[in-house]
Motif scaffolding. Structure first.
Motif, short mmCIF file in Angstrom:
data_model
loop_
_atom_site.label_atom_id
_atom_site.label_comp_id
_atom_site.label_asym_id
_atom_site.label_seq_id
_atom_site.Cartn_x
_atom_site.Cartn_y
_atom_site.Cartn_z
N ALA A 146 7.00 18.75 0.50
CA ALA A 146 6.31 17.75 1.32
C ALA A 146 6.84 16.35 1.05
O ALA A 146 7.05 15.55 1.97
N MET A 147 7.04 16.03 -0.23
CA MET A 147 7.54 14.70 -0.57
C MET A 147 9.00 14.53 -0.14
O MET A 147 9.38 13.50 0.43
N ARG A 148 9.81 15.55 -0.38
CA ARG A 148 11.21 15.47 0.04
C ARG A 148 11.32 15.30 1.56
O ARG A 148 12.10 14.48 2.05
N SER A 149 10.51 16.05 2.29
CA SER A 149 10.53 15.95 3.75
C SER A 149 10.06 14.57 4.20
O SER A 149 10.63 14.00 5.15
N HIS A 150 9.03 14.05 3.55
CA HIS A 150 8.52 12.73 3.92
C HIS A 150 9.59 11.65 3.77
O HIS A 150 9.80 10.84 4.69
N ILE A 151 10.29 11.64 2.65
CA ILE A 151 11.29 10.59 2.42
C ILE A 151 12.49 10.79 3.34
O ILE A 151 13.04 9.82 3.87
N GLU A 152 12.90 12.04 3.56
CA GLU A 152 14.00 12.28 4.49
C GLU A 152 13.61 11.89 5.91
O GLU A 152 14.41 11.30 6.65
N ASN A 153 12.37 12.18 6.30
CA ASN A 153 11.91 11.77 7.63
C ASN A 153 11.86 10.26 7.76
O ASN A 153 12.17 9.70 8.82
N ALA A 154 11.46 9.58 6.67
CA ALA A 154 11.45 8.12 6.69
C ALA A 154 12.87 7.59 6.88
O ALA A 154 13.10 6.64 7.64
N GLN B 36 14.58 -2.25 -4.44
CA GLN B 36 15.33 -1.46 -3.47
C GLN B 36 14.40 -0.57 -2.64
O GLN B 36 14.58 -0.43 -1.43
N VAL B 37 13.41 0.03 -3.30
CA VAL B 37 12.44 0.85 -2.59
C VAL B 37 11.69 0.00 -1.58
O VAL B 37 11.45 0.42 -0.43
N SER B 38 11.33 -1.22 -1.98
CA SER B 38 10.59 -2.12 -1.09
C SER B 38 11.39 -2.45 0.17
O SER B 38 10.82 -2.52 1.27
N VAL B 39 12.71 -2.62 0.02
CA VAL B 39 13.55 -2.91 1.20
C VAL B 39 13.47 -1.76 2.20
O VAL B 39 13.28 -1.96 3.40
N GLY B 40 13.62 -0.52 1.68
CA GLY B 40 13.57 0.64 2.56
C GLY B 40 12.22 0.82 3.23
O GLY B 40 12.14 1.10 4.43
N ILE B 41 11.15 0.66 2.46
CA ILE B 41 9.81 0.82 3.01
C ILE B 41 9.49 -0.30 4.00
O ILE B 41 8.91 -0.06 5.07
N GLU C 193 0.83 -1.21 0.00
CA GLU C 193 0.00 0.00 0.00
C GLU C 193 0.86 1.26 0.00
O GLU C 193 0.53 2.25 -0.65
N ASP C 194 1.97 1.21 0.73
CA ASP C 194 2.88 2.35 0.77
C ASP C 194 3.52 2.56 -0.60
O ASP C 194 3.59 3.68 -1.11
#
Length: 241
Positions: A225-233, A180-185, A153-154
């Motif tokens: 907002a997107m940049r902050s979201h990924i950096e916060n993740a 690779q994205v899946s590993v991080g998420i 879902e993410d």
């Protein structure tokens, strides 16, 4: 101040293939994470690390430079490298061995690519594209209500933003690096599930901030907002935030 961990208490990590500096980065980061090198302690000199790991000093120097860039260690003139912070210990319970360096790189890559995708989605989305983003957020709301993992879902949320740009290359890029994205998420969401529920809710609030900016056709706000979201993740994974 912290408890001392004996080297014999730490299980030997399997050998890591790939770029030599990645191996050194992963090794030193793991030693910091488990407490062999506590915060404020001095790392061994480059020559000793090079001998221990069977690599050259330039390889060690490259790995230490990246650890400095990540804010994990800092150099003190004439004194060597010192540990500044300890990443979340649970990272190594979920991350594949030898992948830590690439997980970091993938987050950094995504900040650039997905930030621009969000900005273009704000400018160019059509009603159908906006509906898919809204549906992805609703699916994530259900994941939180069910206390489920929600990796697919993410990923679907981020894919829907890329598709809303109307530029197929953004979606194709995410598809190309999906593993690779899946590993991080997966790592982020696994760690969130063992933390207070507020951590998952913060991530969902960030998703909504991206959607609201896109729906308002505010390119600058969507990008940020997107940049902050990924950096916060990234911080939630590696700094326990």
């Amino acid at each position: 101040m912290g408890s001392t961990v004996k080297r014999d208490d730490i299980p030997e990590r399997p050998a890591v293939t790939g770029k030599l500096s990645d191996r050194v980065y992963d090794h030193v980061l793991s030693q910091i994470t488990v407490g062999i090198y506590p915060v404020n302690s001095r790392l061994p000199p480059e020559t000793r690390l090079a001998d221990q790991l069977g690599v050259s000093r330039p390889v060690v120097r490259e790995a230490l430079m990246r650890l400095r860039d990540d804010g994990v260690v800092a150099s003190r003139q004439g004194a060597g490298s010192f540990v500044m912070r300890r990443p979340a210990a649970d990272v190594y319970n979920y991350a594949p061995v030898g992948s830590i360096a690439d997980i970091q790189r993938c987050f950094v890559f995504r900040i650039g690519i997905e930030g621009e995708a969000a900005a273009l989605a704000a400018r160019d989305h059509d009603p159908e594209g906006l509906r898919r983003i809204r549906d992805a957020i609703a699916a994530l709301d259900q994941v939180i209500a069910d206390a489920a993992l929600g990796v697919e879902e993410d990923i679907a949320f981020h894919r829907s933003v890329a598709e809303a740009t109307g530029n197929r290359f953004f979606a194709a890029t995410l598809a190309a690096i999906q593993s690779q994205v899946s590993v991080g998420i997966t790592l982020n969401r696994n760690l969130s599930l063992i933390q207070p529920r507020d951590r998952l809710l913060r991530g969902q609030e960030e998703h909504r901030a991206v959607f609201d900016a896109i729906a308002s056709r505010d390119e600058a706000r969507a990008r940020e907002a997107m940049r902050s979201h990924i950096e916060n993740a990234r911080k939630r994974v590696f700094e326990g935030g």
